[in-house]
Design an enzyme around this catalytic site. Structure first.
Site, PDB file in Angstrom:
ATOM      1  N   ASP A 114       1.918   3.861   2.815  1.00  0.00           N
ATOM      2  CA  ASP A 114       0.885   4.750   2.270  1.00  0.00           C
ATOM      3  C   ASP A 114       1.478   5.943   1.498  1.00  0.00           C
ATOM      4  OD1 ASP A 114      -1.727   5.413   1.671  1.00  0.00           O
ATOM      5  OD2 ASP A 114      -2.281   6.039   3.690  1.00  0.00           O
ATOM      6  N   ASP A 115       1.762   7.033   2.197  1.00  0.00           N
ATOM      7  CA  ASP A 115       2.333   8.242   1.573  1.00  0.00           C
ATOM      8  C   ASP A 115       3.517   8.692   2.438  1.00  0.00           C
ATOM      9  OD1 ASP A 115       0.065   8.903  -0.485  1.00  0.00           O
ATOM     10  OD2 ASP A 115      -0.962   8.537   1.410  1.00  0.00           O
ATOM     11  N   HIS A 126       0.864  -1.191   0.000  1.00  0.00           N
ATOM     12  CA  HIS A 126       0.000   0.000   0.000  1.00  0.00           C
ATOM     13  C   HIS A 126       0.893   1.231   0.000  1.00  0.00           C
ATOM     14  CE1 HIS A 126      -3.762   2.125   1.913  1.00  0.00           C
ATOM     15  NE2 HIS A 126      -3.062   2.953   1.168  1.00  0.00           N
ATOM     16  N   GLU A 182     -11.187   3.311   6.115  1.00  0.00           N
ATOM     17  CA  GLU A 182     -10.137   4.195   6.657  1.00  0.00           C
ATOM     18  C   GLU A 182     -10.890   5.253   7.467  1.00  0.00           C
ATOM     19  OE1 GLU A 182      -8.054   6.577   3.707  1.00  0.00           O
ATOM     20  OE2 GLU A 182      -6.419   7.082   5.076  1.00  0.00           O
ATOM     21  N   HIS A 206      -9.482   1.104  -1.285  1.00  0.00           N
ATOM     22  CA  HIS A 206      -9.419   1.700   0.050  1.00  0.00           C
ATOM     23  C   HIS A 206     -10.831   1.609   0.644  1.00  0.00           C
ATOM     24  CE1 HIS A 206      -5.636   3.298  -1.311  1.00  0.00           C
ATOM     25  NE2 HIS A 206      -5.475   4.093  -0.272  1.00  0.00           N
ATOM     26  N   HIS A 233       1.364   4.863  -2.382  1.00  0.00           N
ATOM     27  CA  HIS A 233       1.021   5.750  -3.494  1.00  0.00           C
ATOM     28  C   HIS A 233       2.312   6.403  -3.960  1.00  0.00           C
ATOM     29  CE1 HIS A 233      -3.320   5.551  -2.392  1.00  0.00           C
ATOM     30  NE2 HIS A 233      -2.814   5.346  -1.183  1.00  0.00           N
TER      31      HIS A 233
END
Ligand code: HPA
Ligand code: ZN
Length: 336
Positions: free
Chosen positions: A280-281, A19, A202, A199, A21
């Site tokens: 994630d980011d 996961h 969340e 997603h 991005h």
């Protein structure tokens, strides 16, 4: 608190990231370089000013900044540099396999051709496999705040590059944009032979997790931490081994949990769910894979056995071939 022994253990754990991005791995330094290279004015005059903006109170407050950052990406070289920087960091953290997301609509809506975006990403991923030994899969995400029609048009653009795309996902603003909005485009993606993820859970309700599974036929849920609101569904996911790609640092930064010590990842693990650790980011949330694993030790007192199980879950949940999985499983099992 974390001992140097535990840090060392995490560094040596062979890791798989499911996961991530790519646009969320854009570090402020590269953002500024790209802005200069492409002669784009951004609202920040330096690295500190960009970092000062990393104070989020919700998913939306992050997305507003994330899309601004994405605007600095323009050429094939830019997408290459973004992806390559992420792969170098991954190699330094002993990440062996990555399944990464990109958001084509953030770029095509600014006039950047789909082919430019994917060519830069693909070239870096291939170089990473050859030079860094990191295997990969690529997942194209649809932005869920946009229409299903826009997603269908994006899928049509992707058709000539299908050999380079393994799956589709669903990201951006979850609340008010339920999975049922995307039933047709996910059905079309599956017809084209693509795997699906989304997603869900969340910020949105557990119902979005169930709908992603039943309507979009996903093979993993991204985030999914709100599964605890539905005990029956939770039991079903234990039974089916449906993976959840959990992102601890992200969840605290975006106020999904008040603090890391209140994160539920180890509870979910102990209930027998196939939970995994992901970043994630990472440029925006304060850390890559090792920092996410370390946070579980520092704040939740995760044991070595739990960290090994999390790493094994990621291998199981990945789209690697069984023989590739087995090599990594054996390596994780042999660690002490
Ligand atoms: N959630 C939804 N959309 C996103 C995220 C996320 O964590 N990161 C980048 N786009
Ligand atoms: Zn995400």
């Amino acid at each position: 608190m974390i001992t140097s022994e535990m840090k060392h253990f995490i560094e040596h754990l062979p890791k798989v990231e499911l996961h991530l991005h790519l646009e969320g791995s854009l570090e402020p330094e590269l953002m500024l370089q790209l802005a200069e290279r492409n002669r784009i004015t951004i609202a920040y005059d330096g690295i500190e000013a960009i970092k000062a903006a990393y104070n989020f109170d919700s998913l939306q407050s992050f997305l507003d900044l994330y899309y601004q950052g994405s605007n600095t990406l323009q050429t094939e070289q830019d997408f290459f540099d973004l992806t390559w920087a992420y792969l170098l960091r991954s190699q330094a953290e002993n990440v062996r396999h990555v399944e990464v997301f990109f958001d084509p609509q953030s770029h095509t809506d600014r006039g950047i051709p789909f082919g430019v975006v994917i060519a830069g990403i693909r070239a870096a991923l291939l170089q990473g496999e050859q030079q860094l030994g990191i295997s990969f899969r690529l997942i194209m995400c649809f932005l869920r705040h946009l229409s299903e029609q826009a997603a269908l048009e994006t899928l049509a653009l992707a058709e000539e590059h299908l050999g380079w795309i393994d799956g589709v996902g669903l990201d951006s603003s979850e609340l008010g944009n339920p999975p049922d909005k995307f039933v047709n485009v996910f059905a079309r993606a599956r017809e084209l032979g693509l795997l699906t993820v989304a997603h869900a859970g969340e910020e949105g309700p557990a119902e979005y997790i169930a709908d992603s599974i039943n309507l979009l036929k996903v093979s993993r849920i991204d985030h999914g931490v709100r599964i605890t609101d539905d005990a029956k569904l939770l039991d079903e996911l234990v039974e089916s081994r449906m993976p959840l790609t959990v992102c601890p640092l992200s969840n605290v930064k975006l106020c999904v949990f008040d603090s890391m010590s209140s994160h539920n990842i180890l509870q979910l693990l102990e209930k027998g769910l196939c939970v995994t650790v992901n970043s994630d980011d990472p440029a925006y949330f304060g850390g890559y894979m090792n920092a996410n694993y370390e946070a579980l030790v520092s704040h939740l007192h995760a044991s070595k056995a739990q960290l090994k199980q999390l790493a094994l879950n990621s291998i199981e949940a990945s789209w690697m071939l069984q023989a590739e999985k087995q090599l990594l499983i054996d390596e994780v099992r042999s660690l002490s």
